[in-house]
Design a protein around this motif. Structure first.
Motif, PDB file in Angstrom:
ATOM      1  N   PRO A  47      31.961  51.237 -39.077  1.00 54.04           N
ATOM      2  CA  PRO A  47      33.055  52.111 -38.646  1.00 54.04           C
ATOM      3  C   PRO A  47      34.381  51.362 -38.466  1.00 54.04           C
ATOM      4  CG  PRO A  47      31.356  51.925 -36.934  1.00 54.04           C
ATOM      5  CD  PRO A  47      30.887  51.122 -38.094  1.00 54.04           C
ATOM      6  N   LEU A  48      34.335  50.077 -38.163  1.00 55.24           N
ATOM      7  CA  LEU A  48      35.589  49.348 -37.953  1.00 55.24           C
ATOM      8  C   LEU A  48      35.849  48.374 -39.099  1.00 55.24           C
ATOM      9  CD1 LEU A  48      35.353  48.571 -34.135  1.00 55.24           C
ATOM     10  CD2 LEU A  48      36.782  50.292 -35.261  1.00 55.24           C
ATOM     11  N   PRO A  49      37.125  48.251 -39.509  1.00 54.02           N
ATOM     12  CA  PRO A  49      37.441  47.330 -40.588  1.00 54.02           C
ATOM     13  C   PRO A  49      37.311  45.887 -40.097  1.00 54.02           C
ATOM     14  CG  PRO A  49      39.443  48.325 -39.717  1.00 54.02           C
ATOM     15  CD  PRO A  49      38.296  48.961 -39.010  1.00 54.02           C
ATOM     16  N   PHE A  50      36.630  45.066 -40.839  1.00 50.68           N
ATOM     17  CA  PHE A  50      36.497  43.666 -40.432  1.00 50.68           C
ATOM     18  C   PHE A  50      36.518  42.764 -41.644  1.00 50.68           C
ATOM     19  CE2 PHE A  50      34.375  39.843 -38.995  1.00 50.68           C
ATOM     20  CZ  PHE A  50      35.037  39.616 -37.810  1.00 50.68           C
ATOM     21  N   PRO A  51      37.460  41.933 -41.859  1.00 44.55           N
ATOM     22  CA  PRO A  51      38.707  41.881 -41.076  1.00 44.55           C
ATOM     23  C   PRO A  51      39.652  42.999 -41.542  1.00 44.55           C
ATOM     24  CG  PRO A  51      38.757  40.275 -42.833  1.00 44.55           C
ATOM     25  CD  PRO A  51      37.437  40.968 -42.956  1.00 44.55           C
ATOM     26  N   PRO A  52      40.537  43.488 -40.661  1.00 41.98           N
ATOM     27  CA  PRO A  52      41.474  44.520 -41.096  1.00 41.98           C
ATOM     28  C   PRO A  52      42.512  43.953 -42.075  1.00 41.98           C
ATOM     29  CG  PRO A  52      41.887  43.896 -38.801  1.00 41.98           C
ATOM     30  CD  PRO A  52      40.676  43.137 -39.242  1.00 41.98           C
ATOM     31  N   THR A  53      42.925  44.770 -42.987  1.00 46.24           N
ATOM     32  CA  THR A  53      43.918  44.315 -43.954  1.00 46.24           C
ATOM     33  C   THR A  53      45.056  45.327 -44.065  1.00 46.24           C
ATOM     34  OG1 THR A  53      44.296  43.980 -46.292  1.00 46.24           O
ATOM     35  CG2 THR A  53      42.393  45.284 -45.727  1.00 46.24           C
ATOM     36  N   LEU A  54      46.236  44.827 -44.358  1.00 48.55           N
ATOM     37  CA  LEU A  54      47.384  45.727 -44.513  1.00 48.55           C
ATOM     38  C   LEU A  54      47.712  45.949 -45.986  1.00 48.55           C
ATOM     39  CD1 LEU A  54      49.773  44.532 -41.659  1.00 48.55           C
ATOM     40  CD2 LEU A  54      48.610  46.740 -41.828  1.00 48.55           C
ATOM     41  N   ASN A  55      46.819  45.430 -46.857  1.00 47.89           N
ATOM     42  CA  ASN A  55      47.095  45.500 -48.293  1.00 47.89           C
ATOM     43  C   ASN A  55      47.352  46.909 -48.790  1.00 47.89           C
ATOM     44  OD1 ASN A  55      46.923  42.832 -48.462  1.00 47.89           O
ATOM     45  ND2 ASN A  55      44.833  42.760 -49.316  1.00 47.89           N
ATOM     46  N   ASN A  56      46.571  47.841 -48.266  1.00 50.69           N
ATOM     47  CA  ASN A  56      46.736  49.232 -48.702  1.00 50.69           C
ATOM     48  C   ASN A  56      48.145  49.736 -48.408  1.00 50.69           C
ATOM     49  OD1 ASN A  56      44.087  49.453 -49.609  1.00 50.69           O
ATOM     50  ND2 ASN A  56      43.362  49.861 -47.514  1.00 50.69           N
ATOM     51  N   TYR A  57      48.619  49.427 -47.208  1.00 51.48           N
ATOM     52  CA  TYR A  57      49.964  49.884 -46.811  1.00 51.48           C
ATOM     53  C   TYR A  57      51.034  49.213 -47.670  1.00 51.48           C
ATOM     54  CZ  TYR A  57      47.883  52.240 -42.864  1.00 51.48           C
ATOM     55  OH  TYR A  57      47.149  53.085 -42.100  1.00 51.48           O
ATOM     56  N   VAL A  58      50.824  47.941 -47.888  1.00 44.81           N
ATOM     57  CA  VAL A  58      51.795  47.220 -48.734  1.00 44.81           C
ATOM     58  C   VAL A  58      51.836  47.854 -50.115  1.00 44.81           C
ATOM     59  CG1 VAL A  58      52.325  45.000 -49.801  1.00 44.81           C
ATOM     60  CG2 VAL A  58      51.505  45.081 -47.444  1.00 44.81           C
ATOM     61  N   ALA A  59      50.674  48.162 -50.643  1.00 45.95           N
ATOM     62  CA  ALA A  59      50.597  48.765 -51.976  1.00 45.95           C
ATOM     63  C   ALA A  59      51.323  50.099 -52.008  1.00 45.95           C
ATOM     64  CB  ALA A  59      49.133  48.944 -52.372  1.00 45.95           C
ATOM     65  N   VAL A  60      51.083  50.900 -50.979  1.00 42.99           N
ATOM     66  CA  VAL A  60      51.709  52.225 -50.938  1.00 42.99           C
ATOM     67  C   VAL A  60      53.224  52.089 -50.924  1.00 42.99           C
ATOM     68  CG1 VAL A  60      52.088  54.258 -49.482  1.00 42.99           C
ATOM     69  CG2 VAL A  60      49.780  53.357 -49.797  1.00 42.99           C
ATOM     70  N   LEU A  61      53.716  51.207 -50.058  1.00 39.72           N
ATOM     71  CA  LEU A  61      55.163  51.117 -49.877  1.00 39.72           C
ATOM     72  C   LEU A  61      55.848  50.412 -51.053  1.00 39.72           C
ATOM     73  CD1 LEU A  61      55.251  50.300 -46.054  1.00 39.72           C
ATOM     74  CD2 LEU A  61      55.717  52.486 -47.176  1.00 39.72           C
ATOM     75  N   GLU A  62      55.115  49.525 -51.743  1.00 43.24           N
ATOM     76  CA  GLU A  62      55.764  48.776 -52.824  1.00 43.24           C
ATOM     77  C   GLU A  62      55.573  49.408 -54.196  1.00 43.24           C
ATOM     78  OE1 GLU A  62      54.574  44.708 -52.533  1.00 43.24           O
ATOM     79  OE2 GLU A  62      55.992  44.294 -50.895  1.00 43.24           O
ATOM     80  N   ASP A  63      54.378  49.914 -54.467  1.00 43.28           N
ATOM     81  CA  ASP A  63      54.080  50.355 -55.827  1.00 43.28           C
ATOM     82  C   ASP A  63      54.325  51.846 -56.063  1.00 43.28           C
ATOM     83  OD1 ASP A  63      53.342  47.800 -55.927  1.00 43.28           O
ATOM     84  OD2 ASP A  63      51.161  48.157 -55.935  1.00 43.28           O
ATOM     85  N   PHE A  64      54.494  52.603 -55.001  1.00 40.27           N
ATOM     86  CA  PHE A  64      54.665  54.051 -55.206  1.00 40.27           C
ATOM     87  C   PHE A  64      56.001  54.510 -54.622  1.00 40.27           C
ATOM     88  CE2 PHE A  64      50.137  53.300 -55.192  1.00 40.27           C
ATOM     89  CZ  PHE A  64      49.731  53.997 -56.328  1.00 40.27           C
TER      90      PHE A  64
END
Lengths: 275, 364
Positions: A47-64
């Motif tokens: 249920p919890l991300p381990f380790p958490p990553t911000l890659n998804n957010y970076v991808a959203v903000l940079e590539d789209f």
């Protein structure tokens, strides 16, 4: 004491379950947005991300073109909200303040609009927007939504709660209809008006179906439509990115709701009690 | 001339007529009280003057001009509502200057008027409070304040004291009269409280079932009521109304036979039945040889006076107010009265049939 406690537990169990069922998708969404691909598709329950990553957010903000979607959604939601609240308050004020022939009949017809399913309205609205040449523009999304029966009903209930002598006192002081509306009615219904405004905004912000029909080009998409791009076959089911977009989409409505919760609750309670 | 005149004014809701043809006028600078039981149409009458109710028929003149179609805001009226109708979101100062701002008065004039009014009504220091932070009496004074700063020639009050306790009410009555003396507006005051009416009014208009019953000075309303309704509405206890037969120069009340005073001969002539009205305080208790024999059935002690209920042989009740505490109820054998204290009403219609003309051609 004991029996009271037992009784409370009995009542609370289903309620806790209901809250959990409501919250689960949100928890799931938040958690997934911080996971990388490997963590998403594990065979165990994590249920919890381990380790958490911000890659998804970076991808959203940079590539789209995320901010374009935010702008589109914000523009539509704001205009729809402003129009709806303006028409609701004005119509409600007229229903309370003026005596005219057929007032009750018109009001009842307006109430009937609650019961017309949205799917029934889609065809005529679509054809109308098409004839007006407004397809694939924000105006095509906005125009059919500038008045709302529920808003008029809620505002009318609130305005009816203002004691009539207040309006009469303002009238005797020489205030006209506009003066009474702006100087007496609006300040007094402010909490309810704020609540209904937020309700309208969140509703419009989250709207999916009607914009889907009207908006065709991707650059015109609103956030809920953009979200679908990541889930469809086209985006190859980028769950992490999709959940990051979903998170970002829900931030604004969530904040609005949290800050104005007391207005929203009191308005809906009030509309039930007063009549 | 800031007078008000009703000419055949009627008010109807659909088919129901709530105000039957009103014809009366209110003089400039007068204090008129509209008095009557609940639902008699007094508030409707006031609201018609204010323009808050439409007039169904007839004409209403204010300052000589017909105002039937004139909007409330254009009538130059100040009104105090029963529940004060203070704007809850505005401070005392903003409430008071609300109308003045709409009238576009200069800031200087506005401040001058508001300050003066606040001072008169003892509200200085409360300018920044919201209505919810005020007591009932203070709210009422703010409502008065809002009305007087307008300095309108017409001042309407709709039961303004009904939400105050007895002590404050008395104080407010005095204040109101004082205020009127300062600004001298044409004042119309609606109440169902006869004490308020008697103490405030220069003239009282009594209404019942949408009809004007009598309009006169408090003195005349009390002592010379126009009909049995007015007689029984005014006074606590109300005027005693006794049905009586008339034969030759005698009248019969219960089984008592009383000689008719010669002065009344002409007035009563030709009638076989009348209603005799006597105020309770004008009835004289009699230990021996009463004019009308009766038995004491109840005694009420009010501190400053006693009210005795006497029951006649024909089971009619007569109330007698007396300040005499020495005469025990037990020794009372009935009551007497003086003919100059009597009003006489038509048996069927209840209308006052008039009073004897005193020698010299003047009314008694």
């Amino acid at each position: 004491m004991r029996t009271k406690l037992d009784k409370n537990i009995l009542w609370h169990l289903p309620l806790i379950l209901a809250v959990f069922l409501q919250l689960w998708p949100i928890i799931f969404m938040a958690s997934t947005s911080f996971k990388d691909m490997n963590q998403i598709f594990t065979s165990t329950l994590n249920p919890l991300p381990f380790p958490p990553t911000l890659n998804n957010y970076v991808a959203v903000l940079e590539d789209f073109p995320f901010w374009t979607y935010v702008y589109n959604t914000f523009l539509i939601a704001t205009l729809v909200t402003v129009c709806k609240i303006a028409t609701s308050v004005l119509a409600a004020f007229a229903f309370v303040y003026y005596e005219f022939k057929g007032k009750e009949t018109i009001f009842n017809f307006m109430l009937l609009t609650f019961f017309i399913p949205i799917t029934v309205l889609i065809m005529p609205n679509y054809l109308l927007m098409s004839k007006l040449g407004l397809l694939n523009t924000p105006w095509g999304v906005i125009l059919p939504q500038i008045a709302d029966g529920m808003g008029i009903f809620l505002m009318r209930q609130t305005i009816r709660g203002i004691p009539k002598p207040l309006l009469e006192a303002a009238l005797l002081e020489g205030a006209g209809a506009i003066g009474i509306l702006t100087k007496v009615v609006l300040p007094l219904i402010k909490p309810s008006a704020i609540a209904v405004t937020i309700f309208f905004f969140i509703h419009s912000w989250n709207e999916y179906f009607w914009p889907l029909l009207v908006l065709q080009d991707k650059e015109n998409y609103t956030l809920p439509l953009a979200l679908q791009m990541f889930i469809s076959a086209e985006g190859g089911s980028e769950w992490g990115i999709a959940m990051a977009v979903a998170m970002l989409t829900s931030v604004l409505p969530l904040l609005l709701y949290l800050f104005c919760q007391k207005y929203i609750l009191s308005t809906f309670l009030q509309s039930g009690v007063k009549g | 001339m800031k007078n008000i005149e009703f000419k055949a004014v009627k008010k109807k809701y659909d088919e129901t007529t709530v105000i039957q043809e009103l014809n009366f006028s209110i003089k400039e600078g007068e204090r008129l009280v509209l008095l009557g039981p609940s639902g008699c149409g007094k508030t409707t009458t006031l609201r018609m003057i204010a323009g808050l109710e439409e007039i169904s028929e007839g004409q209403l003149f204010m300052g000589g001009a017909v105002v039937n179609g004139v909007a409330p805001g254009k009538r130059n009226i100040a009104m105090v509502f029963q529940n004060y109708a203070l704007f809850p979101h505005l401070s005392v100062w903003e409430n008071i200057t609300f109308g003045l701002k709409i009238q576009k008065l200069t800031e200087q004039e506005m401040t001058k008027r508001a300050k003066e009014a606040l001072e008169i009504l003892n509200l200085t220091g409360y300018e920044n409070r919201k209505p919810k932070e005020l007591s009932g009496g203070q709210k009422q004074r703010v409502a008065l304040c809002r009305a007087i700063v307008k300095q309108s020639p017409y001042f309407l009050l709709d039961e303004p004291l009904s939400n105050l306790d007895a002590q404050l009410r008395q104080q407010a009555r005095t204040e109101l009269v004082k205020l009127h003396e300062i600004y001298k507006p044409t004042m119309i005051y609606v109440t169902h409280d006869q004490v308020e009416a008697m103490t405030i009014a220069q003239r009282i208009a009594i209404m019942n079932k949408g009809e004007l019953q009598q309009i006169d000075t408090p003195e005349n309303i009390y002592h010379r009521p126009a009909n049995t309704f007015v007689a029984s509405f005014i006074g606590t206890p109300p005027m005693n109304l006794l049905s009586a037969h008339v034969r030759d120069h005698w009248i019969f009340i219960g089984d008592a036979c009383v000689p008719l005073d010669a002065s009344w001969d002409k007035v009563i002539a030709g009638r076989s039945r009348i209603i005799l009205g006597i105020r309770p305080e004008k009835c004289l208790l009699a230990g021996e040889k009463p004019m009308v024999p009766a038995e004491v059935s109840y005694v009420e002690n009010l501190g400053s006076q006693r009210t005795l209920r006497l029951t006649l042989k024909n089971h009619e009740n007569v109330f007698v107010s007396t300040k005499d505490f020495t005469q025990t109820a037990n020794s009372t054998k009935g009551f007497s009265f003086r003919w100059e204290d009597v009003s006489v009403f038509d048996y069927k219609t209840g209308v006052n049939i008039g009073y004897p003309i005193k020698e010299g051609g003047k009314n008694e």
